[in-house]
Design a protein around this motif. Structure first.
Motif, PDB file in Angstrom:
ATOM      1  N   SER A 108       0.768  -1.253   0.000  1.00 11.23           N
ATOM      2  CA  SER A 108       0.000   0.000   0.000  1.00 11.23           C
ATOM      3  C   SER A 108       0.799   1.304   0.000  1.00 11.23           C
ATOM      4  O   SER A 108       0.354   2.276  -0.567  1.00 11.23           O
ATOM      5  N   ASP A 109       1.954   1.370   0.654  1.00 15.76           N
ATOM      6  CA  ASP A 109       2.749   2.597   0.616  1.00 15.76           C
ATOM      7  C   ASP A 109       4.212   2.273   0.927  1.00 15.76           C
ATOM      8  O   ASP A 109       4.548   1.159   1.316  1.00 15.76           O
ATOM      9  N   PHE A 133       9.212  -4.976   4.607  1.00 15.32           N
ATOM     10  CA  PHE A 133       8.946  -6.257   3.950  1.00 15.32           C
ATOM     11  C   PHE A 133       9.931  -6.495   2.808  1.00 15.32           C
ATOM     12  O   PHE A 133      10.461  -7.602   2.658  1.00 15.32           O
ATOM     13  N   LEU A 134      10.183  -5.478   1.996  1.00 13.87           N
ATOM     14  CA  LEU A 134      11.128  -5.639   0.893  1.00 13.87           C
ATOM     15  C   LEU A 134      12.532  -5.950   1.395  1.00 13.87           C
ATOM     16  O   LEU A 134      13.262  -6.728   0.774  1.00 13.87           O
ATOM     17  N   THR A 156       2.458  -2.665  -4.692  1.00 14.92           N
ATOM     18  CA  THR A 156       2.152  -4.083  -4.735  1.00 14.92           C
ATOM     19  C   THR A 156       3.468  -4.792  -5.026  1.00 14.92           C
ATOM     20  O   THR A 156       4.207  -4.386  -5.923  1.00 14.92           O
ATOM     21  N   VAL A 157       3.774  -5.823  -4.263  1.00 17.11           N
ATOM     22  CA  VAL A 157       5.011  -6.579  -4.432  1.00 17.11           C
ATOM     23  C   VAL A 157       4.651  -7.969  -4.940  1.00 17.11           C
ATOM     24  O   VAL A 157       3.859  -8.678  -4.316  1.00 17.11           O
ATOM     25  N   ILE A 158       5.216  -8.327  -6.087  1.00 19.26           N
ATOM     26  CA  ILE A 158       4.964  -9.627  -6.701  1.00 19.26           C
ATOM     27  C   ILE A 158       6.270 -10.418  -6.667  1.00 19.26           C
ATOM     28  O   ILE A 158       7.260 -10.007  -7.268  1.00 19.26           O
ATOM     29  N   SER A 210      -0.926  -7.874   3.788  1.00 19.92           N
ATOM     30  CA  SER A 210      -1.836  -8.888   3.249  1.00 19.92           C
ATOM     31  C   SER A 210      -1.228  -9.597   2.050  1.00 19.92           C
ATOM     32  O   SER A 210      -0.594  -8.967   1.197  1.00 19.92           O
ATOM     33  N   ILE A 211      -1.457 -10.898   1.988  1.00 19.30           N
ATOM     34  CA  ILE A 211      -1.114 -11.684   0.801  1.00 19.30           C
ATOM     35  C   ILE A 211      -2.395 -11.767  -0.023  1.00 19.30           C
ATOM     36  O   ILE A 211      -3.381 -12.356   0.408  1.00 19.30           O
TER      37      ILE A 211
END
Length: 184
Positions: free
Chosen positions: A40-41, A48-49, A77-79, A109-110
């Motif tokens: 989200s931001d 997380f990254l 969004t991280v894919i 969230s996943i």
């Protein structure tokens, strides 16, 4: 001929062609798929990254039977996409479990969890094409920039990616996708 016509005298139009070459025999591919995280931001994405980069460096790079790509879109969004080859002898879901745990610890969230959804090499290689095709903008411009390391990326490389590419550049170029990948 079409390329030369589009670029005609002083045209401002560019043509982008993506080409994926199949370099390994199809029998080498076992499975693949993606985990998608809604960060989200920038503030929620950064921790997380950092964990995802560490997973890539410490777990994926020493495992030649796995390739990983981390794509970050401008809405954070991280894919995380994976290709697992036939020499991989573990369970794909267990292998990526540390990313699920990192998301939970970072309160992220996943939104999609399909690590074994791709059954062919082409499905895995082309999985982001729909995301890229859905991007809209005026003007919509694509710039590819490649940065590589000679060995496993250091903490300084991780920090540079988090601070500059994910932090500053993604905000300044809102139609961007940043991709970090291993080549296996």
């Amino acid at each position: 001929d079409l390329f030369r016509t589009c670029l005609g005298a002083g045209s401002a139009m560019g043509v982008v062609t993506s080409l994926t070459l199949r370099m390994e025999d199809g029998a080498c591919f076992r499975t693949g798929g993606s985990l998608v995280f809604a960060c989200s931001d920038k503030r929620t994405a950064r921790p997380f990254l950092g964990r995802a980069f560490q997973f890539l460096t410490r777990t994926v790079l020493p495992t030649p039977a796995v390739s990983m790509e981390i794509a970050i879109t401008s809405d954070y969004t991280v894919i995380c996409s994976f290709m697992l080859y036939d020499s991989f002898d573990g369970a794909p879901d267990a292998f990526v479990q540390p990313l699920r745990e990192a998301a939970k610890e970072c309160n992220i969230s996943i939104v999609a969890d399909a690590v074994s959804s791709h059954k062919t090499w082409f499905d895995a290689a082309s999985s982001l094409w729909e995301v890229i095709a859905a991007m809209k903008g005026d003007p919509l411009v694509r710039m590819d920039h490649c940065v590589g390391t000679r060995g496993a990326p250091t903490e300084e490389v991780h920090e540079f990616l988090l601070d500059r590419w994910i932090g500053d550049y993604l905000e300044e170029a809102p139609q961007s996708i940043v991709e970090i990948r291993t080549l296996g």
